[in-house]
Design a protein around this motif. Structure first.
Motif, PDB file in Angstrom:
ATOM      1  N   MET A  45       0.827  -1.194   0.000  1.00 44.10           N
ATOM      2  CA  MET A  45       0.000   0.000   0.000  1.00 44.10           C
ATOM      3  C   MET A  45       0.877   1.267   0.000  1.00 44.10           C
ATOM      4  SD  MET A  45      -3.172  -0.892  -0.252  1.00 44.10           S
ATOM      5  CE  MET A  45      -4.009   0.604   0.172  1.00 44.10           C
ATOM      6  N   ARG A  46       2.140   1.141   0.433  1.00 46.61           N
ATOM      7  CA  ARG A  46       3.022   2.314   0.406  1.00 46.61           C
ATOM      8  C   ARG A  46       3.292   2.791  -1.019  1.00 46.61           C
ATOM      9  NH1 ARG A  46       8.249   1.157   2.624  1.00 46.61           N
ATOM     10  NH2 ARG A  46       7.764  -1.017   2.277  1.00 46.61           N
ATOM     11  N   HIS A  47       3.091   1.924  -2.002  1.00 47.09           N
ATOM     12  CA  HIS A  47       3.331   2.278  -3.393  1.00 47.09           C
ATOM     13  C   HIS A  47       2.068   2.762  -4.101  1.00 47.09           C
ATOM     14  CE1 HIS A  47       7.490   0.720  -3.866  1.00 47.09           C
ATOM     15  NE2 HIS A  47       7.145   0.125  -2.739  1.00 47.09           N
ATOM     16  N   ALA A  48       0.968   2.835  -3.370  1.00 42.21           N
ATOM     17  CA  ALA A  48      -0.298   3.256  -3.973  1.00 42.21           C
ATOM     18  C   ALA A  48      -0.200   4.706  -4.447  1.00 42.21           C
ATOM     19  CB  ALA A  48      -1.436   3.097  -2.979  1.00 42.21           C
ATOM     20  N   HIS A  49      -0.868   4.963  -5.544  1.00 43.07           N
ATOM     21  CA  HIS A  49      -0.921   6.299  -6.132  1.00 43.07           C
ATOM     22  C   HIS A  49      -2.394   6.691  -6.237  1.00 43.07           C
ATOM     23  CE1 HIS A  49       0.014   9.651  -8.747  1.00 43.07           C
ATOM     24  NE2 HIS A  49      -0.931   9.216  -9.569  1.00 43.07           N
ATOM     25  N   TYR A  50      -2.705   7.899  -5.806  1.00 46.73           N
ATOM     26  CA  TYR A  50      -4.099   8.356  -5.805  1.00 46.73           C
ATOM     27  C   TYR A  50      -4.239   9.626  -6.640  1.00 46.73           C
ATOM     28  CZ  TYR A  50      -4.360   5.164  -1.904  1.00 46.73           C
ATOM     29  OH  TYR A  50      -4.292   4.046  -1.126  1.00 46.73           O
ATOM     30  N   GLU A  51      -5.381   9.740  -7.292  1.00 48.16           N
ATOM     31  CA  GLU A  51      -5.690  10.927  -8.085  1.00 48.16           C
ATOM     32  C   GLU A  51      -7.133  11.328  -7.834  1.00 48.16           C
ATOM     33  OE1 GLU A  51      -4.945  10.479 -12.285  1.00 48.16           O
ATOM     34  OE2 GLU A  51      -3.299   9.078 -11.889  1.00 48.16           O
ATOM     35  N   LEU A  52      -7.381  12.615  -7.886  1.00 45.99           N
ATOM     36  CA  LEU A  52      -8.752  13.125  -7.843  1.00 45.99           C
ATOM     37  C   LEU A  52      -9.211  13.258  -9.282  1.00 45.99           C
ATOM     38  CD1 LEU A  52     -11.172  14.225  -6.287  1.00 45.99           C
ATOM     39  CD2 LEU A  52     -10.064  16.473  -6.335  1.00 45.99           C
ATOM     40  N   MET A  53     -10.259  12.536  -9.639  1.00 46.04           N
ATOM     41  CA  MET A  53     -10.748  12.550 -11.015  1.00 46.04           C
ATOM     42  C   MET A  53     -11.650  13.764 -11.253  1.00 46.04           C
ATOM     43  SD  MET A  53     -11.420   8.481 -11.718  1.00 46.04           S
ATOM     44  CE  MET A  53     -12.739   8.297 -10.541  1.00 46.04           C
ATOM     45  N   GLU A  54     -11.912  14.059 -12.519  1.00 48.72           N
ATOM     46  CA  GLU A  54     -12.747  15.213 -12.880  1.00 48.72           C
ATOM     47  C   GLU A  54     -14.152  15.128 -12.300  1.00 48.72           C
ATOM     48  OE1 GLU A  54     -12.777  15.834 -17.086  1.00 48.72           O
ATOM     49  OE2 GLU A  54     -10.601  16.083 -17.187  1.00 48.72           O
ATOM     50  N   ASN A  55     -14.642  13.893 -12.083  1.00 50.20           N
ATOM     51  CA  ASN A  55     -15.996  13.731 -11.560  1.00 50.20           C
ATOM     52  C   ASN A  55     -16.051  13.853 -10.034  1.00 50.20           C
ATOM     53  OD1 ASN A  55     -14.901  11.324 -10.705  1.00 50.20           O
ATOM     54  ND2 ASN A  55     -16.265  10.007 -11.881  1.00 50.20           N
ATOM     55  N   GLY A  56     -14.908  14.176  -9.405  1.00 46.63           N
ATOM     56  CA  GLY A  56     -14.870  14.374  -7.959  1.00 46.63           C
ATOM     57  C   GLY A  56     -14.583  13.113  -7.164  1.00 46.63           C
ATOM     58  N   ARG A  57     -14.483  11.980  -7.830  1.00 49.69           N
ATOM     59  CA  ARG A  57     -14.166  10.713  -7.158  1.00 49.69           C
ATOM     60  C   ARG A  57     -12.652  10.529  -7.126  1.00 49.69           C
ATOM     61  NH1 ARG A  57     -18.296   7.103  -6.460  1.00 49.69           N
ATOM     62  NH2 ARG A  57     -16.934   5.297  -6.735  1.00 49.69           N
ATOM     63  N   PHE A  58     -12.194   9.664  -6.243  1.00 44.91           N
ATOM     64  CA  PHE A  58     -10.775   9.362  -6.132  1.00 44.91           C
ATOM     65  C   PHE A  58     -10.475   8.032  -6.807  1.00 44.91           C
ATOM     66  CE2 PHE A  58     -11.407  12.444  -2.844  1.00 44.91           C
ATOM     67  CZ  PHE A  58     -10.227  13.157  -2.833  1.00 44.91           C
ATOM     68  N   PHE A  59      -9.344   7.984  -7.496  1.00 40.87           N
ATOM     69  CA  PHE A  59      -8.875   6.776  -8.175  1.00 40.87           C
ATOM     70  C   PHE A  59      -7.537   6.406  -7.548  1.00 40.87           C
ATOM     71  CE2 PHE A  59      -6.158   4.781 -11.345  1.00 40.87           C
ATOM     72  CZ  PHE A  59      -6.950   3.730 -11.770  1.00 40.87           C
ATOM     73  N   GLY A  60      -7.386   5.131  -7.199  1.00 38.27           N
ATOM     74  CA  GLY A  60      -6.133   4.665  -6.633  1.00 38.27           C
ATOM     75  C   GLY A  60      -5.641   3.420  -7.343  1.00 38.27           C
ATOM     76  N   SER A  61      -4.342   3.306  -7.473  1.00 42.15           N
ATOM     77  CA  SER A  61      -3.757   2.123  -8.100  1.00 42.15           C
ATOM     78  C   SER A  61      -2.410   1.833  -7.464  1.00 42.15           C
ATOM     79  CB  SER A  61      -3.593   2.336  -9.600  1.00 42.15           C
ATOM     80  OG  SER A  61      -2.663   3.371  -9.859  1.00 42.15           O
ATOM     81  N   ILE A  62      -1.948   0.615  -7.683  1.00 40.44           N
ATOM     82  CA  ILE A  62      -0.619   0.204  -7.241  1.00 40.44           C
ATOM     83  C   ILE A  62       0.112  -0.213  -8.519  1.00 40.44           C
ATOM     84  CG2 ILE A  62       0.720  -1.362  -5.781  1.00 40.44           C
ATOM     85  CD1 ILE A  62      -1.845  -1.623  -4.054  1.00 40.44           C
ATOM     86  N   PRO A  63       0.970   0.656  -9.045  1.00 42.34           N
ATOM     87  CA  PRO A  63       1.595   0.404 -10.341  1.00 42.34           C
ATOM     88  C   PRO A  63       2.311  -0.949 -10.453  1.00 42.34           C
ATOM     89  CG  PRO A  63       2.009   2.658  -9.663  1.00 42.34           C
ATOM     90  CD  PRO A  63       1.370   1.958  -8.496  1.00 42.34           C
ATOM     91  N   GLU A  64       2.944  -1.410  -9.399  1.00 39.51           N
ATOM     92  CA  GLU A  64       3.668  -2.677  -9.443  1.00 39.51           C
ATOM     93  C   GLU A  64       2.737  -3.884  -9.519  1.00 39.51           C
ATOM     94  OE1 GLU A  64       6.180   0.297  -7.205  1.00 39.51           O
ATOM     95  OE2 GLU A  64       4.092  -0.318  -7.166  1.00 39.51           O
ATOM     96  N   CYS A  65       1.490  -3.693  -9.182  1.00 42.06           N
ATOM     97  CA  CYS A  65       0.508  -4.785  -9.148  1.00 42.06           C
ATOM     98  C   CYS A  65      -0.523  -4.547 -10.259  1.00 42.06           C
ATOM     99  CB  CYS A  65      -0.166  -4.854  -7.779  1.00 42.06           C
ATOM    100  SG  CYS A  65       0.994  -5.070  -6.425  1.00 42.06           S
ATOM    101  N   ALA A  66      -0.173  -4.971 -11.457  1.00 36.44           N
ATOM    102  CA  ALA A  66      -1.019  -4.717 -12.625  1.00 36.44           C
ATOM    103  C   ALA A  66      -2.457  -5.168 -12.380  1.00 36.44           C
ATOM    104  CB  ALA A  66      -0.453  -5.440 -13.838  1.00 36.44           C
ATOM    105  N   GLY A  67      -3.376  -4.253 -12.591  1.00 37.02           N
ATOM    106  CA  GLY A  67      -4.789  -4.554 -12.426  1.00 37.02           C
ATOM    107  C   GLY A  67      -5.335  -4.253 -11.041  1.00 37.02           C
ATOM    108  N   ALA A  68      -4.478  -3.847 -10.121  1.00 39.72           N
ATOM    109  CA  ALA A  68      -4.940  -3.509  -8.763  1.00 39.72           C
ATOM    110  C   ALA A  68      -5.270  -2.016  -8.730  1.00 39.72           C
ATOM    111  CB  ALA A  68      -3.879  -3.854  -7.719  1.00 39.72           C
ATOM    112  N   TRP A  69      -6.550  -1.709  -8.853  1.00 38.53           N
ATOM    113  CA  TRP A  69      -7.001  -0.324  -8.812  1.00 38.53           C
ATOM    114  C   TRP A  69      -8.384  -0.258  -8.175  1.00 38.53           C
ATOM    115  CZ3 TRP A  69     -11.512   0.942 -11.260  1.00 38.53           C
ATOM    116  CH2 TRP A  69     -11.968   0.063 -12.235  1.00 38.53           C
ATOM    117  N   ALA A  70      -8.738   0.928  -7.728  1.00 38.18           N
ATOM    118  CA  ALA A  70     -10.037   1.120  -7.083  1.00 38.18           C
ATOM    119  C   ALA A  70     -10.429   2.585  -7.202  1.00 38.18           C
ATOM    120  CB  ALA A  70      -9.965   0.716  -5.615  1.00 38.18           C
ATOM    121  N   GLU A  71     -11.677   2.859  -6.905  1.00 31.09           N
ATOM    122  CA  GLU A  71     -12.120   4.243  -6.828  1.00 31.09           C
ATOM    123  C   GLU A  71     -13.128   4.385  -5.702  1.00 31.09           C
ATOM    124  OE1 GLU A  71     -15.322   5.603  -9.808  1.00 31.09           O
ATOM    125  OE2 GLU A  71     -13.998   4.295 -10.979  1.00 31.09           O
ATOM    126  N   GLY A  72     -13.290   5.604  -5.228  1.00 34.55           N
ATOM    127  CA  GLY A  72     -14.227   5.861  -4.148  1.00 34.55           C
ATOM    128  C   GLY A  72     -14.627   7.316  -4.087  1.00 34.55           C
TER     129      GLY A  72
END
Length: 74
Positions: A1-28
């Motif tokens: 989880m220390r490698h997680a990257h988060y972004e605030l999307m245009e729709n106001g939701r948050f997107f998170g991913s772990i680049p080293e773990c292909a396909g591991a992403w979420a939003e909230g």
């Protein structure tokens, strides 16, 4: 989880991913909700890879993949 990257999307939701773990992403709807969902996704990602015998990426020099064992010749 220390490698997680988060972004605030245009729709106001948050997107998170772990680049080293292909396909591991979420939003909230909040950063905390996104983190919690990403933690759950990561747990499932690990279980699925282990179930199917897939290899795991080495992260921070840590390799958790099983090493082949060789029988000693006598």
């Amino acid at each position: 989880m220390r490698h997680a990257h988060y972004e605030l999307m245009e729709n106001g939701r948050f997107f998170g991913s772990i680049p080293e773990c292909a396909g591991a992403w979420a939003e909230g709807t909040t950063l905390e909700a996104c983190r919690e969902e990403l933690q759950s996704v990561l747990e499932d990602w690990i279980l699925i890879k282990a179930r199917f015998g897939d290899t795991f990426p080495a992260i921070d020099g840590i390799d958790i993949n099983p090493k082949p064992e060789y029988a000693e010749a006598h």
